[in-house]
Design a protein around this motif. Structure first.
Motif, PDB file in Angstrom:
ATOM      1  N   LEU A  14       0.824  -1.209   0.000  1.00 33.06           N
ATOM      2  CA  LEU A  14       0.000   0.000   0.000  1.00 33.06           C
ATOM      3  C   LEU A  14       0.863   1.265   0.000  1.00 33.06           C
ATOM      4  CD1 LEU A  14      -2.754  -1.071   2.573  1.00 33.06           C
ATOM      5  CD2 LEU A  14      -2.882  -1.119   0.076  1.00 33.06           C
ATOM      6  N   LYS A  15       1.957   1.216   0.744  1.00 31.75           N
ATOM      7  CA  LYS A  15       2.850   2.380   0.801  1.00 31.75           C
ATOM      8  C   LYS A  15       3.490   2.640  -0.557  1.00 31.75           C
ATOM      9  CE  LYS A  15       6.818   1.925   2.793  1.00 31.75           C
ATOM     10  NZ  LYS A  15       7.873   1.744   3.812  1.00 31.75           N
ATOM     11  N   SER A  16       3.906   1.590  -1.247  1.00 30.90           N
ATOM     12  CA  SER A  16       4.521   1.761  -2.567  1.00 30.90           C
ATOM     13  C   SER A  16       3.527   2.356  -3.548  1.00 30.90           C
ATOM     14  CB  SER A  16       5.027   0.411  -3.082  1.00 30.90           C
ATOM     15  OG  SER A  16       6.016  -0.122  -2.235  1.00 30.90           O
ATOM     16  N   SER A  44      -3.550   7.649 -12.798  1.00 26.67           N
ATOM     17  CA  SER A  44      -4.532   7.402 -11.748  1.00 26.67           C
ATOM     18  C   SER A  44      -5.389   6.179 -12.087  1.00 26.67           C
ATOM     19  CB  SER A  44      -5.428   8.632 -11.568  1.00 26.67           C
ATOM     20  OG  SER A  44      -6.468   8.363 -10.648  1.00 26.67           O
ATOM     21  N   LYS A  45      -5.871   6.108 -13.300  1.00 30.13           N
ATOM     22  CA  LYS A  45      -6.729   5.005 -13.705  1.00 30.13           C
ATOM     23  C   LYS A  45      -6.004   3.671 -13.598  1.00 30.13           C
ATOM     24  CE  LYS A  45      -9.473   3.360 -17.623  1.00 30.13           C
ATOM     25  NZ  LYS A  45      -9.914   3.674 -19.022  1.00 30.13           N
ATOM     26  N   ARG A  46      -4.768   3.627 -14.050  1.00 29.06           N
ATOM     27  CA  ARG A  46      -4.031   2.361 -14.059  1.00 29.06           C
ATOM     28  C   ARG A  46      -3.565   1.952 -12.664  1.00 29.06           C
ATOM     29  NH1 ARG A  46      -0.586   2.369 -19.791  1.00 29.06           N
ATOM     30  NH2 ARG A  46      -2.406   2.869 -21.104  1.00 29.06           N
ATOM     31  N   VAL A  47      -3.181   2.903 -11.850  1.00 27.37           N
ATOM     32  CA  VAL A  47      -2.771   2.570 -10.482  1.00 27.37           C
ATOM     33  C   VAL A  47      -3.971   2.093  -9.666  1.00 27.37           C
ATOM     34  CG1 VAL A  47      -1.859   3.515  -8.331  1.00 27.37           C
ATOM     35  CG2 VAL A  47      -0.769   4.095 -10.494  1.00 27.37           C
ATOM     36  N   LEU A  48      -5.111   2.762  -9.829  1.00 32.15           N
ATOM     37  CA  LEU A  48      -6.322   2.344  -9.117  1.00 32.15           C
ATOM     38  C   LEU A  48      -6.746   0.940  -9.525  1.00 32.15           C
ATOM     39  CD1 LEU A  48      -8.423   5.643  -9.290  1.00 32.15           C
ATOM     40  CD2 LEU A  48      -7.254   4.714  -7.302  1.00 32.15           C
ATOM     41  N   ARG A  49      -6.689   0.671 -10.811  1.00 32.41           N
ATOM     42  CA  ARG A  49      -7.076  -0.652 -11.293  1.00 32.41           C
ATOM     43  C   ARG A  49      -6.101  -1.710 -10.781  1.00 32.41           C
ATOM     44  NH1 ARG A  49      -7.881  -1.185 -17.618  1.00 32.41           N
ATOM     45  NH2 ARG A  49      -9.563   0.274 -17.089  1.00 32.41           N
ATOM     46  N   LEU A  50      -4.822  -1.373 -10.728  1.00 34.74           N
ATOM     47  CA  LEU A  50      -3.820  -2.319 -10.244  1.00 34.74           C
ATOM     48  C   LEU A  50      -4.050  -2.676  -8.785  1.00 34.74           C
ATOM     49  CD1 LEU A  50      -1.118  -3.886 -10.403  1.00 34.74           C
ATOM     50  CD2 LEU A  50       0.042  -1.712  -9.929  1.00 34.74           C
ATOM     51  N   LEU A  51      -4.234  -1.668  -7.944  1.00 31.70           N
ATOM     52  CA  LEU A  51      -4.420  -1.930  -6.518  1.00 31.70           C
ATOM     53  C   LEU A  51      -5.721  -2.686  -6.258  1.00 31.70           C
ATOM     54  CD1 LEU A  51      -3.529  -1.648  -3.608  1.00 31.70           C
ATOM     55  CD2 LEU A  51      -4.554   0.636  -3.567  1.00 31.70           C
ATOM     56  N   VAL A  55      -5.866  -6.477  -4.472  1.00 31.89           N
ATOM     57  CA  VAL A  55      -6.641  -6.760  -3.260  1.00 31.89           C
ATOM     58  C   VAL A  55      -7.649  -7.874  -3.517  1.00 31.89           C
ATOM     59  CG1 VAL A  55      -8.320  -5.804  -1.637  1.00 31.89           C
ATOM     60  CG2 VAL A  55      -6.314  -4.466  -2.285  1.00 31.89           C
ATOM     61  N   ALA A  56      -8.302  -7.841  -4.683  1.00 31.64           N
ATOM     62  CA  ALA A  56      -9.293  -8.873  -5.011  1.00 31.64           C
ATOM     63  C   ALA A  56      -8.641 -10.253  -5.111  1.00 31.64           C
ATOM     64  CB  ALA A  56      -9.983  -8.521  -6.327  1.00 31.64           C
ATOM     65  N   VAL A  57      -7.437 -10.314  -5.656  1.00 32.75           N
ATOM     66  CA  VAL A  57      -6.743 -11.595  -5.786  1.00 32.75           C
ATOM     67  C   VAL A  57      -6.295 -12.118  -4.429  1.00 32.75           C
ATOM     68  CG1 VAL A  57      -4.654 -12.701  -6.697  1.00 32.75           C
ATOM     69  CG2 VAL A  57      -5.998 -11.190  -8.153  1.00 32.75           C
ATOM     70  N   ILE A  58      -5.756 -11.244  -3.611  1.00 32.31           N
ATOM     71  CA  ILE A  58      -5.257 -11.668  -2.302  1.00 32.31           C
ATOM     72  C   ILE A  58      -6.386 -12.183  -1.422  1.00 32.31           C
ATOM     73  CG2 ILE A  58      -4.168 -10.844  -0.174  1.00 32.31           C
ATOM     74  CD1 ILE A  58      -2.589  -8.878  -1.939  1.00 32.31           C
ATOM     75  N   GLU A  59      -7.561 -11.588  -1.537  1.00 29.41           N
ATOM     76  CA  GLU A  59      -8.692 -11.995  -0.701  1.00 29.41           C
ATOM     77  C   GLU A  59      -9.265 -13.351  -1.097  1.00 29.41           C
ATOM     78  OE1 GLU A  59     -10.981  -8.178   1.128  1.00 29.41           O
ATOM     79  OE2 GLU A  59     -11.423  -8.662  -0.959  1.00 29.41           O
ATOM     80  N   LEU A 205      -8.375  -0.717   4.369  1.00 30.05           N
ATOM     81  CA  LEU A 205      -7.019  -0.189   4.213  1.00 30.05           C
ATOM     82  C   LEU A 205      -6.762   0.248   2.773  1.00 30.05           C
ATOM     83  CD1 LEU A 205      -5.053  -2.818   6.356  1.00 30.05           C
ATOM     84  CD2 LEU A 205      -5.553  -0.453   6.972  1.00 30.05           C
ATOM     85  N   SER A 206      -7.217  -0.559   1.821  1.00 31.04           N
ATOM     86  CA  SER A 206      -6.984  -0.215   0.416  1.00 31.04           C
ATOM     87  C   SER A 206      -7.837   0.978  -0.013  1.00 31.04           C
ATOM     88  CB  SER A 206      -7.278  -1.417  -0.476  1.00 31.04           C
ATOM     89  OG  SER A 206      -8.632  -1.812  -0.383  1.00 31.04           O
ATOM     90  N   ASN A 207      -9.040   1.124   0.546  1.00 24.36           N
ATOM     91  CA  ASN A 207      -9.888   2.261   0.175  1.00 24.36           C
ATOM     92  C   ASN A 207      -9.247   3.589   0.571  1.00 24.36           C
ATOM     93  OD1 ASN A 207     -11.888   0.702  -0.997  1.00 24.36           O
ATOM     94  ND2 ASN A 207     -13.114   0.573   0.879  1.00 24.36           N
ATOM     95  N   VAL A 208      -8.541   3.589   1.695  1.00 24.70           N
ATOM     96  CA  VAL A 208      -7.837   4.814   2.102  1.00 24.70           C
ATOM     97  C   VAL A 208      -6.777   5.184   1.067  1.00 24.70           C
ATOM     98  CG1 VAL A 208      -6.339   5.831   3.857  1.00 24.70           C
ATOM     99  CG2 VAL A 208      -8.276   4.416   4.550  1.00 24.70           C
ATOM    100  N   VAL A 209      -6.040   4.179   0.602  1.00 23.84           N
ATOM    101  CA  VAL A 209      -5.001   4.436  -0.402  1.00 23.84           C
ATOM    102  C   VAL A 209      -5.620   4.817  -1.738  1.00 23.84           C
ATOM    103  CG1 VAL A 209      -3.038   3.422  -1.624  1.00 23.84           C
ATOM    104  CG2 VAL A 209      -3.420   2.879   0.778  1.00 23.84           C
ATOM    105  N   LEU A 210      -6.722   4.176  -2.115  1.00 24.57           N
ATOM    106  CA  LEU A 210      -7.390   4.511  -3.376  1.00 24.57           C
ATOM    107  C   LEU A 210      -7.850   5.963  -3.378  1.00 24.57           C
ATOM    108  CD1 LEU A 210      -9.531   1.275  -3.921  1.00 24.57           C
ATOM    109  CD2 LEU A 210      -7.515   1.974  -5.206  1.00 24.57           C
ATOM    110  N   ASP A 211      -8.410   6.413  -2.266  1.00 30.35           N
ATOM    111  CA  ASP A 211      -8.825   7.817  -2.166  1.00 30.35           C
ATOM    112  C   ASP A 211      -7.620   8.750  -2.251  1.00 30.35           C
ATOM    113  OD1 ASP A 211     -11.455   7.015  -1.895  1.00 30.35           O
ATOM    114  OD2 ASP A 211     -11.437   7.091   0.299  1.00 30.35           O
TER     115      ASP A 211
END
Length: 236
Positions: A14-16, A44-51, A55-59, A205-211
């Motif tokens: 998330l920090k990266s 922005s579009k590509r970083v948001l889609r990546l994160l 998250v979806a894969v890890i879950e 946690l990811s929603n905070v970074v997405l925002d």
């Protein structure tokens, strides 16, 4: 243990991601051309889609295994949900700054952005280990069998040493409570991802970074107004 190791890798991932958006915005904030705006919007579009995809894969352990072992046919829609495919689009977007910005980044700035994307990939790979590689079942099974046998036979070993039955009951109760409690704690910490109350809250946690990514790259000049207001209040 697995829980804190996973928490460390999640924090690094998330920090990266956030550092990538912060530096991309900071490096290009003096360029207010339409090309720069389009580049920041693309980043922005590509970083948001990546994160979001990571998250979806890890879950979902099944999705993680399918992607790592390539057990399903790779269609275009599935590739667009694969973080390893999406991170290449992020690297490509970083390189496109040469054509979009009036003054392209010097090589050191561009390499710094690539390094953040690489750090994201490294942390993502470490996190997939926890979804795709559960704790070996035979080891857990044998550990619990020995624990149950030991707890069952313990009262028979202590009965000759106890002066009264009540003290034996108290001792056995607290020993059983402690060892079985530790066993249940290890079960909870073994799988840090999921919907249990003790699991990591990946979505929050990811929603905070997405925002934060949206604010960095889609509203990069909002800080200028804040700076002006702060300067005005200082003058007063």
């Amino acid at each position: 243990n697995r829980f804190w190791e996973a928490r460390t890798h999640l924090s690094n991932m998330l920090k990266s991601c956030r550092q990538l958006s912060i530096h991309a915005s900071a490096f290009s904030r003096d360029d207010r051309s339409s090309g720069a705006d389009e580049w920041r919007a693309m980043m922005s579009k590509r970083v948001l889609r990546l994160l979001s995809a990571a998250v979806a894969v890890i879950e979902d352990p099944s999705t993680t295994i399918n992607l790592l072992h390539n057990t399903t046919k790779q269609t275009k829609s599935k590739l667009m949900k694969d973080p390893m495919e999406l991170v290449t689009y992020v690297h490509a977007a970083i390189s496109l700054q040469k054509k979009s910005l009036k003054e392209p980044f010097i090589i050191h700035k561009e390499m710094k952005l690539h390094q953040y994307a690489l750090n994201f990939t490294d942390s993502y790979h470490e996190l997939t280990k926890f979804s795709a590689t559960p704790y070996p079942f035979p080891t857990a099974q044998m550990t619990r069998i020995f624990l149950f046998v030991w707890m069952y036979s313990l009262p028979f070993a202590l009965v000759h040493e106890a002066n009264e039955p009540f003290s034996l009951l108290v001792v056995v109760f607290f020993i059983t409570y402690g060892f079985f409690g530790l066993e249940f704690v290890s079960i909870e910490l073994d799988d840090p991802f999921g919907d249990d109350p003790n699991d990591m809250e990946l979505k929050k946690l990811s929603n905070v970074v997405l925002d934060g990514v949206k604010a960095d790259l889609e509203c990069p000049f909002a800080v200028d107004g804040l700076k002006d207001r702060v300067s005005f209040s200082d003058d007063m």
